[in-house]
Write an enzyme that holds these catalytic residues in place. Structure first.
Site, mmCIF file in Angstrom:
data_model
loop_
_atom_site.group_PDB
_atom_site.id
_atom_site.type_symbol
_atom_site.label_atom_id
_atom_site.label_comp_id
_atom_site.label_asym_id
_atom_site.label_seq_id
_atom_site.Cartn_x
_atom_site.Cartn_y
_atom_site.Cartn_z
ATOM 1 N N HIS A 72 1.074 -1.054 -0.206
ATOM 2 C CA HIS A 72 -0.110 -0.328 -0.205
ATOM 3 C C HIS A 72 1.280 0.877 -0.163
ATOM 4 C CE1 HIS A 72 -4.070 -1.154 1.258
ATOM 5 N NE2 HIS A 72 -3.836 -2.534 0.634
ATOM 6 N N TYR A 200 -8.868 5.622 7.542
ATOM 7 C CA TYR A 200 -8.725 5.425 9.140
ATOM 8 C C TYR A 200 -9.842 6.829 9.565
ATOM 9 C CZ TYR A 200 -4.759 3.268 10.265
ATOM 10 O OH TYR A 200 -3.353 2.362 10.282
ATOM 11 N N PRO A 292 -3.529 -0.127 18.804
ATOM 12 C CA PRO A 292 -3.773 -0.317 16.826
ATOM 13 C C PRO A 292 -4.038 0.355 16.045
ATOM 14 C CG PRO A 292 -5.804 -0.876 18.503
ATOM 15 C CD PRO A 292 -4.722 -0.492 19.654
ATOM 16 N N LYS A 296 1.457 -0.319 14.679
ATOM 17 C CA LYS A 296 2.762 -1.067 15.156
ATOM 18 C C LYS A 296 3.405 -1.666 16.030
ATOM 19 C CE LYS A 296 4.579 2.961 13.248
ATOM 20 N NZ LYS A 296 4.505 2.130 11.940
ATOM 21 N N TYR A 384 4.692 5.913 10.152
ATOM 22 C CA TYR A 384 3.305 4.759 9.569
ATOM 23 C C TYR A 384 4.069 3.765 8.934
ATOM 24 C CZ TYR A 384 -0.811 2.300 8.785
ATOM 25 O OH TYR A 384 -1.494 1.447 8.616
HETATM 26 P P1 FAD Z 1 2.101 -12.613 20.992
HETATM 27 O O1 FAD Z 1 1.432 -11.947 19.742
HETATM 28 O O2 FAD Z 1 1.730 -11.773 22.273
HETATM 29 O O3 FAD Z 1 2.767 -14.139 20.945
HETATM 30 C C1 FAD Z 1 3.022 -14.242 22.809
HETATM 31 C C2 FAD Z 1 2.809 -15.649 22.911
HETATM 32 O O4 FAD Z 1 3.641 -15.999 23.996
HETATM 33 C C3 FAD Z 1 2.166 -15.960 22.685
HETATM 34 O O5 FAD Z 1 2.288 -17.037 21.614
HETATM 35 C C4 FAD Z 1 1.969 -16.746 24.389
HETATM 36 O O6 FAD Z 1 0.211 -17.565 24.107
HETATM 37 C C5 FAD Z 1 2.694 -17.145 24.617
HETATM 38 N N1 FAD Z 1 3.036 -17.312 25.795
HETATM 39 C C6 FAD Z 1 2.439 -16.394 26.503
HETATM 40 N N2 FAD Z 1 2.789 -16.852 27.899
HETATM 41 C C7 FAD Z 1 3.759 -17.704 28.357
HETATM 42 C C8 FAD Z 1 4.205 -18.565 29.549
HETATM 43 N N3 FAD Z 1 4.222 -17.958 30.528
HETATM 44 N N4 FAD Z 1 4.825 -19.668 28.930
HETATM 45 C C9 FAD Z 1 4.922 -19.784 27.766
HETATM 46 N N5 FAD Z 1 4.222 -18.953 26.645
HETATM 47 C C10 FAD Z 1 3.673 -17.820 26.474
HETATM 48 N N6 FAD Z 1 0.267 -5.115 15.480
HETATM 49 C C11 FAD Z 1 0.495 -4.242 14.255
HETATM 50 O O7 FAD Z 1 1.480 -4.317 13.891
HETATM 51 N N7 FAD Z 1 -0.093 -3.662 12.751
HETATM 52 C C12 FAD Z 1 -1.812 -3.796 13.277
HETATM 53 O O8 FAD Z 1 -2.287 -3.306 12.336
HETATM 54 C C13 FAD Z 1 -2.101 -4.802 14.471
HETATM 55 N N8 FAD Z 1 -3.490 -4.312 14.872
HETATM 56 C C14 FAD Z 1 -3.698 -5.513 16.233
HETATM 57 C C15 FAD Z 1 -5.068 -5.790 16.275
HETATM 58 C C16 FAD Z 1 -5.667 -6.047 17.310
HETATM 59 C C17 FAD Z 1 -7.249 -6.213 17.721
HETATM 60 C C18 FAD Z 1 -4.928 -6.159 18.121
HETATM 61 C C19 FAD Z 1 -4.890 -7.708 19.681
HETATM 62 C C20 FAD Z 1 -3.542 -6.711 18.573
HETATM 63 C C21 FAD Z 1 -3.205 -5.799 17.060
HETATM 64 N N9 FAD Z 1 -1.408 -5.620 16.901
HETATM 65 C C22 FAD Z 1 -0.987 -4.885 15.805
HETATM 66 C C23 FAD Z 1 -0.494 -5.777 18.014
HETATM 67 C C24 FAD Z 1 -0.059 -7.604 17.510
HETATM 68 O O9 FAD Z 1 -0.676 -8.220 17.168
HETATM 69 C C25 FAD Z 1 1.465 -7.342 18.494
HETATM 70 O O10 FAD Z 1 1.982 -6.817 19.104
HETATM 71 C C26 FAD Z 1 2.168 -9.249 18.688
HETATM 72 O O11 FAD Z 1 1.347 -10.198 18.354
HETATM 73 C C27 FAD Z 1 3.371 -9.309 19.569
HETATM 74 O O12 FAD Z 1 3.746 -9.828 18.854
HETATM 75 P P2 FAD Z 1 4.878 -11.235 20.598
HETATM 76 O O13 FAD Z 1 5.426 -12.158 19.374
HETATM 77 O O14 FAD Z 1 5.488 -9.815 21.307
HETATM 78 O O15 FAD Z 1 3.239 -11.570 21.319
HETATM 79 C C1 PHB Z 2 -5.906 -4.405 11.006
HETATM 80 O O1 PHB Z 2 -5.979 -4.994 9.589
HETATM 81 O O2 PHB Z 2 -6.124 -5.676 11.478
HETATM 82 C C2 PHB Z 2 -5.116 -2.860 11.479
HETATM 83 C C3 PHB Z 2 -4.875 -2.059 10.640
HETATM 84 C C4 PHB Z 2 -4.689 -1.283 11.372
HETATM 85 C C5 PHB Z 2 -4.049 -0.431 12.421
HETATM 86 C C6 PHB Z 2 -5.197 -1.578 13.301
HETATM 87 C C7 PHB Z 2 -4.949 -2.889 12.858
HETATM 88 O O3 PHB Z 2 -4.271 0.374 12.812
#
Ligand code: FAD
Ligand code: PHB
Length: 389
Positions: A72, A200, A292, A296, A384
Site C-alpha cells: 500500500h 482511518y 492498534p 505498530k 506510519y
Molecule cells: P504475542 O503475539 O502475544 O505472542 C506471545 C506468545 O507467548 C503467545 O503465543 C502466548 O501464548 C505465549 N505465552 C504467553 N505466556 C506464556 C508463558 N508463560 N509461557 C509460554 N508461552 C507463553 N500490530 C501491528 O503491528 N499492526 C496492526 O495492524 C495490529 N493490529 C492489532 C489489532 C488487534 C485487535 C490486536 C489485539 C493487536 C494488534 N496488533 C497490531 C498488535 C500485535 O498483534 C502484537 O503486537 C503482536 O502479536 C506481538 O507479538 P509477540 O510475539 O510479541 O506477542
Molecule cells: C488490521 O487490519 O487489523 C489493522 C490495520 C491497521 C491498524 C490496526 C489494525 O492500525
C-alpha cells in the site's frame, strides 16, 4: 536438555527470532504455552512496515508474503465523513504491506518445521531461573512430567501477560502506562474491502477503521465502550454504526455480510524498562503495548527481534558483547518513538468521554492542518511506514 538460546513464547516475535538465529547456526528452543492451533487462529495485526517485510525475507519466510500480500502506497484519513489521502510513497519513498499476522505466524511455523526447529507447545508453568547468573535455566511441565533446559540466554517473547517481564525484580523494573477510556470492536467478514487502501475515520460518534486481508476478506473496527458486551453488537448494528462514521461514498459502496470473527480489544500504551536484565532479553508485547491505531505492535516486535538477533549473532559469531550491552537502550529508543506516534494518532482520531468542545475543535483543526500540509503528512507517513532500525 541444553540449548544456546531458550525463547519463551511462540508468537511472531519468538518464532521469528528462532528462525533468524537458526539460519546463523545458533541453537534455540521455543516454549509455547498454547496449542499451535490456538496460536494460528488469533486474528490480530494486518499492516507490516517495510523493515518488517525485509526482516521476514531475511528469515527466509518472505515468498508467500511477496506473492499474496498487498503493498500500500498510502492511506485515507477522514474527518466528519470527508476523506483525504496521505501518500506514503510520494512523501517518504516507502510503502507498507498488508499481510495478516495469522499468515506471518503460519509461514514462520512452516519454516521452523522445515528446518527441524524445536517448538514445544502446550508447555505449562514455564519458569525462568538464575537469570542474573552465567547459567540460566528454564523449567516447565508437559504431559505430567517436569522438564528443564539449560541455556546461555532466555528471551522473553511471551506477550503482555507472560512470565518473563515479572521475572525482573521490582527494584529494577520500571513500568509506564496509559489506558485509554474506550475499546475497538473488530469484525472480519468475507466481503470485498470497501477501498483498496485503509480508511482511518474521525467522527463525532467515535473512530472507525476500514482495513482488509485480501480481495474477499475485510477487517473493520469501530471505537466502542470497552465494557460493551459482544451480544449487544449484532452484525447489523455493527454495519449501521460503521456506515455512519466513514465518508459518505465509502458507506454507499460498503458490502456487508456475516462476521466470521468479532471481538473487543482494550487500548493501552505500556513500556517496561529495562528490556534486558542479566541473561534475560524482552522482545515484543512482553516489553511494550501500543494502541492498534498506528499499526505498530507487530512491527515493534519485529524491530526488537532485529536488535536481539544482531546482538546474539555478534556475541556467538564474533565474540563481541557490545550488542547485548546496548540492546535495551537501542530497542527502547525506537519503542518510545512508536509509543509516541501511536498515542498521538489515537488521541487525534478518537472521541474521548470527557472531551470538551475546545478539544474537539483542536482535533478537527489538526486534521485540517494535516490535509493542507505536505510537511505534516511527511512526518505522519515517516512514522506510519516505520522509522529506520
Ligand atoms: P504475542 O503475539 O502475544 O505472542 C506471545 C506468545 O507467548 C503467545 O503465543 C502466548 O501464548 C505465549 N505465552 C504467553 N505466556 C506464556 C508463558 N508463560 N509461557 C509460554 N508461552 C507463553 N500490530 C501491528 O503491528 N499492526 C496492526 O495492524 C495490529 N493490529 C492489532 C489489532 C488487534 C485487535 C490486536 C489485539 C493487536 C494488534 N496488533 C497490531 C498488535 C500485535 O498483534 C502484537 O503486537 C503482536 O502479536 C506481538 O507479538 P509477540 O510475539 O510479541 O506477542
Ligand atoms: C488490521 O487490519 O487489523 C489493522 C490495520 C491497521 C491498524 C490496526 C489494525 O492500525
Amino acid at each position: 536438555m541444553r540449548t544456546q538460546v531458550c525463547i519463551i513464547g511462540g508468537g511472531p516475535s519468538g518464532l521469528l527470532l528462532s528462525q533468524l538465529l537458526h539460519r546463523k547456526g545458533i541453537d534455540t528452543v521455543v516454549l509455547e504455552r498454547r496449542s499451535r492451533d490456538y496460536v494460528l487462529s488469533r486474528i490480530r495485526a494486518g499492516v507490516l512496515e517495510w523493515g518488517t517485510v525485509e526482516l521476514l525475507r531475511e528469515a527466509g519466510v518472505g515468498a508467500r508474503m511477496d506473492r499474496e500480500g498487498f503493498p500500500h502506497e498510502g492511506t485515507y484519513l477522514a474527518l466528519q465523513n470527508r476523506g483525504f489521502r496521505v501518500d506514503f510513497k510520494a512523501t517518504t519513498g516507502k510503502q507498507v504491506m498488508v499481510y495478516g499476522q495469522t499468515e506471518v505466524t503460519a509461514d514462520l511455523y512452516a519454516a521452523r518445521d522445515a528446518m527441524d526447529g524445536v517448538v514445544i507447545d502446550e508447555a505449562e508453568g514455564v519458569t525462568p531461573h538464575a537469570l542474573d547468573s552465567d547459567a540460566p535455566f528454564v523449567t516447565w511441565h508437559k504431559d505430567g512430567t517436569e522438564h528443564r533446559i539449560d541455556c546461555d540466554f532466555v528471551i522473553g517473547c511471551d506477550g503482555f501477560h507472560g512470565i518473563s517481564r515479572p521475572s525482573i525484580p521490582n527494584s529494577v523494573l520500571r513500568e509506564f502506562e496509559r489506558v485509554y477510556p474506550f475499546g475497538w470492536l473488530g469484525i472480519l467478514s468475507e466481503t470485498p474491502p470497501v477501498d483498496d487502501e485503509l480508511i482511518y475515520a474521525n467522527h463525532p460518534r467515535g473512530f472507525a477503521l476500514c482495513s482488509m486481508r485480501n480481495e474477499n476478506l475485510s477487517r473493520y473496527y469501530i471505537q466502542c465502550d470497552v465494557n460493551d458486551s459482544l451480544d449487544a453488537w449484532s452484525d447489523r448494528a455493527f454495519w449501521d454504526e460503521l456506515k455512519r462514521r466513514i465518508p459518505g461514498e465509502a458507506a454507499e459502496r460498503l458490502v456487508t455480510g456475516p462476521s466470521i470473527e468479532k471481538s473487543i480489544a482494550p487500548l493501552r500504551s505500556f513500556v517496561a524498562e529495562p528490556m534486558r536484565w542479566g541473561r534475560l532479553l524482552l522482545c515484543g508485547d512482553a516489553a511494550h503495548i501500543v494502541p492498534p491505531t498506528g499499526a505498530k505492535g507487530l512491527n515493534l516486535a519485529a524491530s526488537d527481534v532485529h536488535y536481539a538477533y544482531h546482538a546474539l549473532a555478534r556475541h556467538y559469531l564474533d565474540g563481541d558483547g557490545e550488542g547485548l550491552e546496548r540492546y535495551s537502550e537501542q530497542a527502547l529508543s525506537r519503542v518510545w518513538k512508536a509509543i509516541r506516534f501511536s498515542w498521538w494518532f489515537t488521541t487525534l482520531m478518537h472521541r474521548f468521554p470527557d472531551q470538551t468542545e475546545f478539544e474537539q475543535r483542536i482535533q478537527e483543526a489538526e486534521l485540517e492542518a494535516l490535509e493542507a500540509s505536505t510537511a505534516a503528512q511527511t512526518v505522519m507517513a515517516e512514522n506510519y511506514v516505520g522509522l529506520p532500525y
